[in-house]
Design a protein around this motif. Structure first.
Motif, PDB file in Angstrom:
ATOM      1  N   ILE A  98       0.731  -1.074  -0.009  1.00 16.44           N
ATOM      2  CA  ILE A  98      -0.174  -0.033  -0.075  1.00 16.44           C
ATOM      3  C   ILE A  98       0.912   1.156  -0.040  1.00 16.44           C
ATOM      4  N   PHE A  99       1.950   1.345   1.038  1.00 15.97           N
ATOM      5  CA  PHE A  99       2.667   2.542   0.689  1.00 15.97           C
ATOM      6  C   PHE A  99       3.609   2.479  -0.355  1.00 15.97           C
ATOM      7  N   ASP A 100       4.041   1.557  -0.865  1.00 17.65           N
ATOM      8  CA  ASP A 100       4.830   1.406  -2.281  1.00 17.65           C
ATOM      9  C   ASP A 100       4.044   2.126  -3.423  1.00 17.65           C
ATOM     10  N   ARG A 101       2.574   1.651  -3.332  1.00 20.59           N
ATOM     11  CA  ARG A 101       1.785   2.323  -4.404  1.00 20.59           C
ATOM     12  C   ARG A 101       1.525   3.638  -4.213  1.00 20.59           C
ATOM     13  N   ALA A 102       1.390   4.032  -2.878  1.00 20.20           N
ATOM     14  CA  ALA A 102       1.171   5.539  -2.659  1.00 20.20           C
ATOM     15  C   ALA A 102       2.236   6.348  -3.114  1.00 20.20           C
ATOM     16  N   ARG A 103       3.287   5.951  -2.568  1.00 18.60           N
ATOM     17  CA  ARG A 103       4.554   6.471  -2.937  1.00 18.60           C
ATOM     18  C   ARG A 103       4.923   6.952  -4.525  1.00 18.60           C
ATOM     19  N   ALA A 104       4.723   5.709  -5.277  1.00 15.18           N
ATOM     20  CA  ALA A 104       4.830   5.545  -6.647  1.00 15.18           C
ATOM     21  C   ALA A 104       3.894   6.460  -7.447  1.00 15.18           C
ATOM     22  N   LEU A 105       2.856   7.117  -6.837  1.00 16.89           N
ATOM     23  CA  LEU A 105       1.793   7.976  -7.189  1.00 16.89           C
ATOM     24  C   LEU A 105       1.791   9.339  -6.763  1.00 16.89           C
ATOM     25  N   GLY A 106       2.977   9.425  -6.059  1.00 13.28           N
ATOM     26  CA  GLY A 106       2.903  10.953  -5.520  1.00 13.28           C
ATOM     27  C   GLY A 106       2.396  11.433  -4.260  1.00 13.28           C
ATOM     28  N   MET A 107       1.804  10.249  -3.591  1.00 12.29           N
ATOM     29  CA  MET A 107       1.381  10.761  -2.232  1.00 12.29           C
ATOM     30  C   MET A 107       2.207  10.372  -1.133  1.00 12.29           C
ATOM     31  N   ILE A 108       2.012  10.739   0.043  1.00 13.44           N
ATOM     32  CA  ILE A 108       2.638  10.670   1.310  1.00 13.44           C
ATOM     33  C   ILE A 108       1.962   9.557   2.203  1.00 13.44           C
ATOM     34  N   PRO A 109       2.404   8.222   2.234  1.00 17.44           N
ATOM     35  CA  PRO A 109       1.869   7.204   2.912  1.00 17.44           C
ATOM     36  C   PRO A 109       2.248   7.205   4.473  1.00 17.44           C
ATOM     37  N   PHE A 110       1.183   7.378   5.095  1.00 17.37           N
ATOM     38  CA  PHE A 110       1.653   6.893   6.909  1.00 17.37           C
ATOM     39  C   PHE A 110       0.458   6.286   7.396  1.00 17.37           C
ATOM     40  N   SER A 111       0.617   6.114   8.772  1.00 11.66           N
ATOM     41  CA  SER A 111      -0.421   5.210   9.494  1.00 11.66           C
ATOM     42  C   SER A 111      -0.659   5.851  10.763  1.00 11.66           C
ATOM     43  N   THR A 112      -1.805   5.408  11.339  1.00 13.23           N
ATOM     44  CA  THR A 112      -1.923   5.438  12.818  1.00 13.23           C
ATOM     45  C   THR A 112      -1.730   4.316  13.549  1.00 13.23           C
ATOM     46  N   PRO A 113      -0.774   4.476  14.582  1.00 11.69           N
ATOM     47  CA  PRO A 113      -0.281   3.032  15.549  1.00 11.69           C
ATOM     48  C   PRO A 113      -1.366   3.085  16.658  1.00 11.69           C
ATOM     49  N   PHE A 114      -1.488   2.177  17.092  1.00 16.35           N
ATOM     50  CA  PHE A 114      -2.427   1.954  18.395  1.00 16.35           C
ATOM     51  C   PHE A 114      -1.775   1.433  19.483  1.00 16.35           C
ATOM     52  N   ASP A 115      -0.377   0.834  19.420  1.00  8.47           N
ATOM     53  CA  ASP A 115       0.341   0.315  20.426  1.00  8.47           C
ATOM     54  C   ASP A 115       1.982   0.220  20.124  1.00  8.47           C
ATOM     55  N   HIS A 116       2.874  -0.159  21.166  1.00  9.65           N
ATOM     56  CA  HIS A 116       4.163   0.129  20.679  1.00  9.65           C
ATOM     57  C   HIS A 116       4.621  -0.940  19.597  1.00  9.65           C
ATOM     58  N   THR A 117       3.908  -2.020  19.688  1.00  9.91           N
ATOM     59  CA  THR A 117       4.406  -3.027  18.777  1.00  9.91           C
ATOM     60  C   THR A 117       4.024  -2.530  17.261  1.00  9.91           C
ATOM     61  N   VAL A 119       4.025   0.711  16.341  1.00  8.34           N
ATOM     62  CA  VAL A 119       5.069   1.712  16.028  1.00  8.34           C
ATOM     63  C   VAL A 119       6.353   1.500  15.701  1.00  8.34           C
ATOM     64  N   ASP A 120       6.878   0.189  16.360  1.00 11.10           N
ATOM     65  CA  ASP A 120       7.875  -0.451  16.055  1.00 11.10           C
ATOM     66  C   ASP A 120       7.998  -0.939  14.416  1.00 11.10           C
ATOM     67  N   PHE A 121       6.524  -1.640  14.357  1.00 12.51           N
ATOM     68  CA  PHE A 121       6.341  -2.276  12.743  1.00 12.51           C
ATOM     69  C   PHE A 121       6.639  -0.988  11.679  1.00 12.51           C
ATOM     70  N   LEU A 122       5.927  -0.107  12.208  1.00  9.80           N
ATOM     71  CA  LEU A 122       5.655   1.226  11.137  1.00  9.80           C
ATOM     72  C   LEU A 122       7.051   1.867  11.065  1.00  9.80           C
ATOM     73  N   GLU A 123       8.047   1.936  12.249  1.00 11.84           N
ATOM     74  CA  GLU A 123       9.434   2.488  12.018  1.00 11.84           C
ATOM     75  C   GLU A 123      10.193   1.548  11.110  1.00 11.84           C
ATOM     76  N   SER A 124       9.916   0.067  11.108  1.00 14.36           N
ATOM     77  CA  SER A 124      10.610  -0.654  10.076  1.00 14.36           C
ATOM     78  C   SER A 124      10.243  -0.361   8.718  1.00 14.36           C
ATOM     79  N   LEU A 125       9.305   0.140   8.403  1.00 14.91           N
ATOM     80  CA  LEU A 125       8.760   0.519   7.014  1.00 14.91           C
ATOM     81  C   LEU A 125       8.981   2.093   6.710  1.00 14.91           C
ATOM     82  N   ASP A 126       9.764   2.744   7.665  1.00 21.60           N
ATOM     83  CA  ASP A 126      10.287   4.256   7.611  1.00 21.60           C
ATOM     84  C   ASP A 126       9.098   4.995   7.330  1.00 21.60           C
TER      85      ASP A 126
END
Length: 349
Positions: A98-117, A119-126
């Motif tokens: 999902i993030f790769d497709r959004a970036r390829a189309l010129g959008m800025i992808p990000f997410s809402t985390p709900f716990d520490h795990t 956040v750690d996962f999203l950090e791995s996706l930069d």
């Protein structure tokens, strides 16, 4: 103040940053999720947001008491919280495509985390920034964990008192957040215009000294457009391919044509703000000639007096301004004047 998220500048001097929130509108289909990304990009959205959790990181697998949605007016009435989050969550293995497709189309992808795990996962996706949901805006431990990444932080303010927001803002800043955006939000689904209270936006900006936007659950674009006039620099809207397709948030989500209109409308609202300005703009200069001014409306002979019958205030505006009418009445013309001649000081004595 200006905040930079992945090269996009956010601030009062910049066009509003429009975020399409997918939430659970993918209806458990990665293909549909990617189609939502495509449609959001085509509609002109600048950001694409999802949510990162599992049912087990959100609640307990119980279906009674407070774990059961019993409010008959709720979109999710009759479901357990665990069941609801099971329907809505975005599988974590979908995040990268999902993030790769959004970036390829010129959008800025990000997410809402709900716990520490998450956040750690999203950090791995930069991810370039984070969003805290309204229901988590008092979760100080989560806010501290996200703020510690040093990345821009967006917090929805639904339900929060000023005192609660102050605690959250202070916690975020002390933990390392220097780029903060608060989103005025009404946590009802859908929300009504009369409960939106968007006059809070400039007050919130002054109170917390940060960028402020709108997380909008109302139907249509009216509240979002009005919020831009009050200084909103970020607009977040839930987005789906079609409301008739269902989905946990489908009922209050925008469809592609509506998002196209929203992106254009909030941009025009921002353009219209301009600055404090009096007098003709450069674009208006040509229109000055069509103001009313004083004209001779009968053929006159030299020595004849001007009166209310032979001088009138008409368009165009090449004669004396109309404010001089009383001053020139009774004055004599110094030469013959043809009907349709603009009155000027050198024609009279």
């Amino acid at each position: 103040m200006v905040i930079n998220i992945a090269g996009r500048r956010i601030g009062l001097g910049e066009p509003p940053f429009v975020i399409a929130e997918m939430s659970g509108n993918h209806n458990h289909s990665l293909e549909r999720a990617l189609s939502i990304v495509d449609a959001a990009a085509k509609a002109g959205a600048h950001g694409l947001k999802i949510q990162t959790y599992t049912p087990d990181t959100m609640t307990l697998n119980l279906n009674d008491r407070e774990f059961h949605v019993s409010d008959a007016s709720s979109l999710w009435s009759g479901k357990s919280l665990y069941e609801l989050y099971g329907e809505a969550y975005t599988p974590w293995e979908w995040h990268k495509p999902i993030f790769d497709r959004a970036r390829a189309l010129g959008m800025i992808p990000f997410s809402t985390p709900f716990d520490h795990t998450s956040v750690d996962f999203l950090e791995s996706l930069d991810v370039p920034c984070y969003k805290i949901a309204s229901f988590e805006n008092t979760d100080i431990q989560l806010i501290r964990r996200v703020a510690a990444t040093g990345k821009p932080l967006i917090i929805s303010t639904g339900m929060a008192t000023a005192a609660e927001l102050d605690e959250s803002v202070q916690a975020a800043r002390k933990a390392g957040c220097s780029d903060l955006i608060l989103l005025k939000c009404t946590s009802t689904y859908p929300a009504s215009a009369e409960n939106s209270n968007i006059r809070t936006i400039p007050h919130m900006r002054d109170l917390f000294r940060c960028e402020v936007g709108l997380s909008d659950h109302t139907i249509g674009a009216g509240v979002a457009v009005a919020s831009v006039a009050l200084g909103a620099t970020v607009i977040e809207k839930h987005f789906t391919l079609s409301r008739v397709d269902g989905g946990v948030d489908g009922a209050f989500s925008m469809e592609p044509n509506e998002l196209i209109d929203l992106v254009e409308a909030v941009f025009q609202a921002w353009q219209a703000l301009g600055g404090v300005s009096y007098g003709p703009t450069k674009a208006e200069m040509k229109s000055l000639q069509y103001r009313r001014s004083l004209y001779v409306v009968d053929d006159l002979s030299a020595g004849q007096c001007l009166n209310h019958d032979n001088v009138r205030a008409i368009r165009p505006g090449l004669g004396l301004p109309t404010k001089y009418l009383d001053m020139i009445i009774g004055k004599k013309v110094i030469r013959n004047i043809a009907r349709g001649t603009p009155v000027s000081w050198d024609l009279i004595v």
